[in-house]
Design an enzyme around this catalytic site. Structure first.
Site, PDB file in Angstrom:
ATOM      1  N   LYS A  52       0.836  -1.204   0.000  1.00 51.25           N
ATOM      2  CA  LYS A  52       0.000   0.000   0.000  1.00 51.25           C
ATOM      3  C   LYS A  52       0.871   1.255   0.000  1.00 51.25           C
ATOM      4  O   LYS A  52       0.614   2.206  -0.753  1.00 51.25           O
ATOM      5  CB  LYS A  52      -0.947  -0.023   1.208  1.00 51.25           C
ATOM      6  N   GLN A  96      -4.423  -1.510   9.613  1.00 47.22           N
ATOM      7  CA  GLN A  96      -4.364  -2.822   8.971  1.00 47.22           C
ATOM      8  C   GLN A  96      -4.977  -3.898   9.876  1.00 47.22           C
ATOM      9  O   GLN A  96      -4.618  -4.019  11.037  1.00 47.22           O
ATOM     10  CB  GLN A  96      -2.898  -3.171   8.645  1.00 47.22           C
ATOM     11  N   ASP A 119     -11.015   2.472   4.251  1.00 51.05           N
ATOM     12  CA  ASP A 119     -11.449   1.074   4.108  1.00 51.05           C
ATOM     13  C   ASP A 119     -12.974   0.957   4.003  1.00 51.05           C
ATOM     14  O   ASP A 119     -13.495  -0.086   3.608  1.00 51.05           O
ATOM     15  CB  ASP A 119     -10.971   0.244   5.314  1.00 51.05           C
TER      16      ASP A 119
END
Lengths: 305, 305
Positions: A52, A96, A119
């Site tokens: 990422k 994460q 997200d």
């Protein structure tokens, strides 16, 4: 005989579009900025985070990486998230997952400012998606919608069957397909005769985490099949059942004792479907490309305030 | 031949349970309190609001009624909602919909404190429902779940077809049925061959606002059919198509020139279904009973803080 459905072109389109939008933002004096938080040393998570961060760099998105001890508490992590919420230079916050067991994942997700929740997991964003209000939408299902848009399929009136009902893929996927005027069925572990219902689908999205579950008997002639599953196979019998003996994939399995495999029995499904996305090299590329698009979108919205 | 599926017993169970819980709350010094806000003079809304206030009284729930001018602005209404948010004596806030056109409905709904949002329409509550987190859930679909619980049907593995995809009924209904381990299909105006898919359903929930749409050709022998639609029929041809000539309902239509009719062609559906809820006298009773349950739940949660 169906075709391999590569996702690369769509992923590249998404990345290129983000790159242009980053340039426009910078021309306005806004540098899009993603904060990535990793707790602990999960090896898979480290790989994901590193990808990422690298992809951010390649697009000119600033990224800052917050690496925390595996023993971090929920309250400590909440404090860090809240600092990022209040840091006006930060447009996207990605914590994460999975988090270590002592951390209350749902409190952390709810602690992220919804407009920075790239997200799309925050309850407000989940609700906005269902209500059709603007928000941030989970990356994998959004990436699948981009793939569908590029293939030119007329989604309205299509019967889409989503296999799996996770919060991260299955449920938001169903919402997006419904919004695109698909008839939507959701099947899962408790479904009786899943193959029978799935065989009626014009479009199948498999996201259930069971390697090779969706085979030809689940698929209507000419259907589109999107495989979101990423499962590691380490079992010889399963490998032999799913992977053609003379394939490169089997050679790789024999060499490494492991291979990544989707939820769709690829060789079998290709016999009936029009197109099937491969694993690996399929939807995974879309997810990270869409994450970048979400970061840019968040920066555009926050920057214009 | 199927049976009329009365909802009265379930509605009474819900009301009785709320009554006991109100007593328990009062024993702890908490008086559950619903604030009802009505903007303007919509006659149907006045009836609904008056029924809600009366039902509160019958259970010992305190209610306060805020009647506002039809010309109220979004900002004025937001200020009133915010006062109620901050009033610790108020546990539930209900802003009667629809609102006059000058008011931004979505800003008002988002302005209600989610833990007081007894309609369950706030994005946070919509998100919580999808995520399986505790929240407040829209009353009609929750009431239907109570009806299903009382009929003793084993929902797990059942194929449920939801006809309609509104934010108020269709979508939350689909979420609740999915959570109860049903296989769920959602069909709507763009669905091709809706009857064909619906005919596979063990359970049909019709909430689409089209009188008599779901007839025997949509229904599997022995299915359960829940009719959420409430449509006013004022057209002779439609009345004659849907209502048996020698029925009391037709006599009422001839007398009044209007009659309430559901989304299910009742007489036709009864020929194939195991049970069909009537309209009126069906799901409507469940909605208001569940509203009371939501008020009590909100008071229990807020009171225990």
């Amino acid at each position: 005989m169906g075709k391999r459905w590569p996702c690369k072109a769509t992923a590249e389109r998404l990345l290129n579009e983000s790159k242009s939008r980053v340039t426009e933002l910078k021309n306005k004096g806004i540098e899009p900025h993603l904060a990535v938080v990793l707790v602990g040393d999960n090896p898979a998570s480290k790989v994901y985070v590193s990808n990422k961060v690298k992809t951010c760099e390649s697009l000119g998105i600033r990224s800052t990486f917050h690496k925390l001890e595996a023993t971090t508490s929920t309250d400590d992590l909440l404090r860090i998230v809240d600092e990022l919420n209040h840091d006006a230079s930060v447009h996207g916050i990605l914590v994460q997952l999975p988090l270590p067991p002592q951390i209350d994942e749902s409190r952390i997700i709810s602690g992220i400012e919804p407009d920075k929740d790239v997200d799309g997991f925050h309850p407000v964003n989940v609700g906005r998606l269902s209500l059709g209000e603007p928000g941030l939408v989970p990356c994998t299902p959004m990436g699948v919608m981009a793939l569908l848009a590029d293939c030119g399929a007329e989604l309205s009136g299509m019967h889409a069957v989503v296999v799996g009902r996770s919060n991260i893929v299955g449920k938001p996927m169903a919402q997006l397909l419904l919004k695109a005027n698909c008839t939507v069925s959701i099947i899962h572990s408790r479904t009786k005769n899943p193959a029978e219902l799935c065989r009626q689908a014009d479009l199948v999205v498999a996201a259930v985490g069971r390697p090779g579950l969706v085979d030809a008997s689940w698929i209507k002639e000419g259907a589109l099949v999107v495989d979101v599953g990423i499962n590691e196979i380490t079992d010889d019998a399963l490998a032999e059942k799913l992977i053609p003996a003379d394939s490169k994939k089997m050679a790789a399995y024999r060499k490494n004792g492991r291979v990544l495999y989707g939820d769709v029995h690829y060789a079998s499904a290709l016999g009936r479907a029009e197109m099937v996305t491969p694993v690996p090299g399929g939807v995974g590329k879309l997810t990270i490309a869409q994450l970048m698009a979400n970061c840019v979108l968040a920066a555009e919205r926050l920057g214009s305030r």
